[in-house]
Design an enzyme around this catalytic site. Structure first.
Site, PDB file in Angstrom:
ATOM      1  N   GLN A 138       0.846  -1.187   0.000  1.00 36.14           N
ATOM      2  CA  GLN A 138       0.000   0.000   0.000  1.00 36.14           C
ATOM      3  C   GLN A 138       0.881   1.236   0.000  1.00 36.14           C
ATOM      4  O   GLN A 138       1.478   1.587   1.007  1.00 36.14           O
ATOM      5  CB  GLN A 138      -0.910  -0.006   1.228  1.00 36.14           C
ATOM      6  CG  GLN A 138      -1.850   1.178   1.312  1.00 36.14           C
ATOM      7  CD  GLN A 138      -2.771   1.086   2.513  1.00 36.14           C
ATOM      8  OE1 GLN A 138      -3.132   0.003   2.945  1.00 36.14           O
ATOM      9  NE2 GLN A 138      -3.155   2.223   3.057  1.00 36.14           N
ATOM     10  N   SER A 141       1.659   6.809   2.038  1.00 35.80           N
ATOM     11  CA  SER A 141       2.428   7.809   2.783  1.00 35.80           C
ATOM     12  C   SER A 141       3.686   8.233   2.037  1.00 35.80           C
ATOM     13  O   SER A 141       4.276   7.461   1.274  1.00 35.80           O
ATOM     14  CB  SER A 141       2.823   7.257   4.149  1.00 35.80           C
ATOM     15  OG  SER A 141       1.678   7.023   4.945  1.00 35.80           O
ATOM     16  N   SER A 174       3.605  -0.901   3.629  1.00 39.68           N
ATOM     17  CA  SER A 174       3.390  -2.183   4.304  1.00 39.68           C
ATOM     18  C   SER A 174       3.631  -3.342   3.345  1.00 39.68           C
ATOM     19  O   SER A 174       3.131  -3.337   2.218  1.00 39.68           O
ATOM     20  CB  SER A 174       1.965  -2.260   4.849  1.00 39.68           C
ATOM     21  OG  SER A 174       1.724  -1.211   5.757  1.00 39.68           O
ATOM     22  N   GLU A 257      -9.873  -0.965   6.153  1.00 33.56           N
ATOM     23  CA  GLU A 257      -8.657  -0.983   6.960  1.00 33.56           C
ATOM     24  C   GLU A 257      -8.997  -0.880   8.444  1.00 33.56           C
ATOM     25  O   GLU A 257      -8.366  -1.496   9.293  1.00 33.56           O
ATOM     26  CB  GLU A 257      -7.742   0.169   6.553  1.00 33.56           C
ATOM     27  CG  GLU A 257      -6.436   0.209   7.328  1.00 33.56           C
ATOM     28  CD  GLU A 257      -5.541   1.349   6.885  1.00 33.56           C
ATOM     29  OE1 GLU A 257      -5.704   2.466   7.425  1.00 33.56           O
ATOM     30  OE2 GLU A 257      -4.697   1.127   5.997  1.00 33.56           O
ATOM     31  N   SER A 380      -2.720   8.931  12.599  1.00 35.37           N
ATOM     32  CA  SER A 380      -2.370   9.035  14.014  1.00 35.37           C
ATOM     33  C   SER A 380      -3.611   9.209  14.883  1.00 35.37           C
ATOM     34  O   SER A 380      -4.663   9.666  14.427  1.00 35.37           O
ATOM     35  CB  SER A 380      -1.427  10.216  14.238  1.00 35.37           C
ATOM     36  OG  SER A 380      -2.116  11.434  14.057  1.00 35.37           O
ATOM     37  N   GLU A 382      -4.100  11.351  17.155  1.00 34.64           N
ATOM     38  CA  GLU A 382      -4.466  12.768  17.238  1.00 34.64           C
ATOM     39  C   GLU A 382      -5.361  13.171  16.073  1.00 34.64           C
ATOM     40  O   GLU A 382      -6.371  13.862  16.247  1.00 34.64           O
ATOM     41  CB  GLU A 382      -3.203  13.629  17.255  1.00 34.64           C
ATOM     42  CG  GLU A 382      -3.484  15.119  17.383  1.00 34.64           C
ATOM     43  CD  GLU A 382      -2.215  15.952  17.378  1.00 34.64           C
ATOM     44  OE1 GLU A 382      -2.330  17.185  17.480  1.00 34.64           O
ATOM     45  OE2 GLU A 382      -1.122  15.373  17.270  1.00 34.64           O
TER      46      GLU A 382
END
Length: 401
Positions: A138, A141, A174, A257, A380, A382
């Protein structure tokens, strides 16, 4: 893993599609009678590459027997059924104390997106994935675009009928070091187009111009990779969705996911706790750790109950939307707490044990190290809290000073 022989071959049974309970009972009997179950259960590896190769052999045997094909459509190499069949599959593996083949983690994330947005691509490649002969990475990022995917810079120039030319860099891919193909999110719109200018496409890992560099984690295992694209040519028929649909594909993918991946992960956490409970019964532990065990167990069960609701919604064709952030927060927190508890209860073994006298030690250490990033990977904690605050609770925007 020995040669791919199967003790019991399951003929495709249409009754299992309509009756999940029958599928569950039959699969449970299969696992109980499996003559290589202990070999599977006790298998250890000291590298990500060895683990992927071993698990590919497990998938091949399960595919031959038919069990991991329920929950996937016939066009993709499956035998019918839906997400509830796949959730049942993970439950029964956990009940039998058998580890989930590592390829499933990415399959649950990427497979549904291909089925929804690129059925021809799914029909061409998903059967091989289910059979364990290939798996995918994947590629989302980037060094300057993690949780904020709309900031990504990897660009695909549209060459019309000649396809696309991709240039850029991805990181934290990943299963990237061993992947056969990559699902890549690229920018096809102007530099400032944010989420409106993104496109998803599949790229073969051996395409000229693709360079994969494994990343060694703290555990020493090379489970992730950075990927470079230098004038990589991608045919137009490898689009996943239309040009400019990349954000919609990514958001659709995130539901799985955080729903299916999360549910499968929590079944493995319950299996870990069952093993730990047996060890505590024999070896004992402190009252504090027994209290932590109870609290951690409740946290995992609560997260799984929430994930089960999401699985039912996915099976019913519903859109989860921002609610998937709740799943992500719960299962990532639960994973970290389980691994911390295992480490603290078995601290002498985790720190001072040595292979091969202590089978599974390297894998246990690797799982603990991997859990350090549980609340960061895939968005994340957050950021997830911000999404929940904005889109579910409708709280006032935070004032930044």
């Amino acid at each position: 893993m020995a040669e791919n022989t199967v003790s019991t071959v399951a003929e495709p049974c249409s009754g299992y599609v309509a009756d999940v309970a029958s599928y569950r009972q039959a699969f449970r009997r299969y696992l109980a009678d499996l003559d290589w179950a202990q070999e599977w259960r006790a298998a250890t590896s000291t590298s990500a590459e060895d683990q992927m190769a071993h698990d590919a052999g497990v998938l091949a045997r399960l595919y031959q027997a038919g069990w991991n094909r329920y929950g996937w459509p016939h066009a993709a190499g499956g035998l019918g059924g839906n997400e509830i069949h796949r959730a049942t599959y993970y439950e029964e593996l956990g009940r039998a104390g058998l580890p989930v083949p590592a390829q499933h983690w990415t399959l649950e994330t990427l497979g549904p997106a291909l089925l929804a947005f690129a059925p021809a691509v799914a029909q061409a490649h998903l059967p091989a994935y289910l059979a364990g002969t290939e798996w995918w990475g994947q590629c989302f990022s980037e060094p300057e675009a993690g949780s904020d995917l709309a900031a990504l810079r990897t660009r695909a120039a549209d060459n019309g009928s000649d396809g696309f030319t991709v240039n850029g860099q991805k990181i934290w891919t990943s299963q990237g070091p061993t992947a056969t193909r990559l699902l890549v999110l690229v920018r096809t719109g102007p530099a400032d187009s944010r989420h409106r200018g993104l496109t998803m496409m599949m790229v073969d890992a051996d395409t000229t111009g693709v360079t994969i560099r494994p990343i060694a984690l703290a555990s020493g295992r090379r489970e992730l990779a950075e990927v470079f694209f230098d004038d990589v040519r991608v045919p137009r028929d490898r689009l996943v969705g239309e040009v400019g649909d990349g954000w919609a594909v990514a958001m659709y993918l995130m539901q799985f996911e955080r729903g299916m991946y999360g549910y499968a992960l929590l079944t493995t956490m319950l299996a870990e706790l069952a093993t730990l409970r047996s060890q505590i019964s024999v070896q004992g532990t402190s009252g504090t750790n027994r209290d932590r065990f109870a609290r951690t167990y409740i946290e995992v069960v609560a997260a799984q109950a929430r994930a089960a609701q999401t699985v039912r919604q996915l099976a019913g064709g519903q859109t989860i939307g921002p609610g998937s952030s709740v799943d992500k927060l719960l299962f990532s927190s639960a994973e970290k707490r389980v691994q911390d508890l295992v480490f603290d209860v078995r601290q002498a073994w985790m720190i001072n044990g040595e292979e091969p006298a202590h089978r599974g030690l390297d894998a246990a250490r690797a799982q603990w190290w991997y859990s350090r990033a549980a609340t960061i990977m895939g968005g994340s904690a957050e950021v997830q809290r911000g999404l929940i605050a904005d889109h579910i609770l409708r709280l006032p925007k935070q004032i930044r000073r």
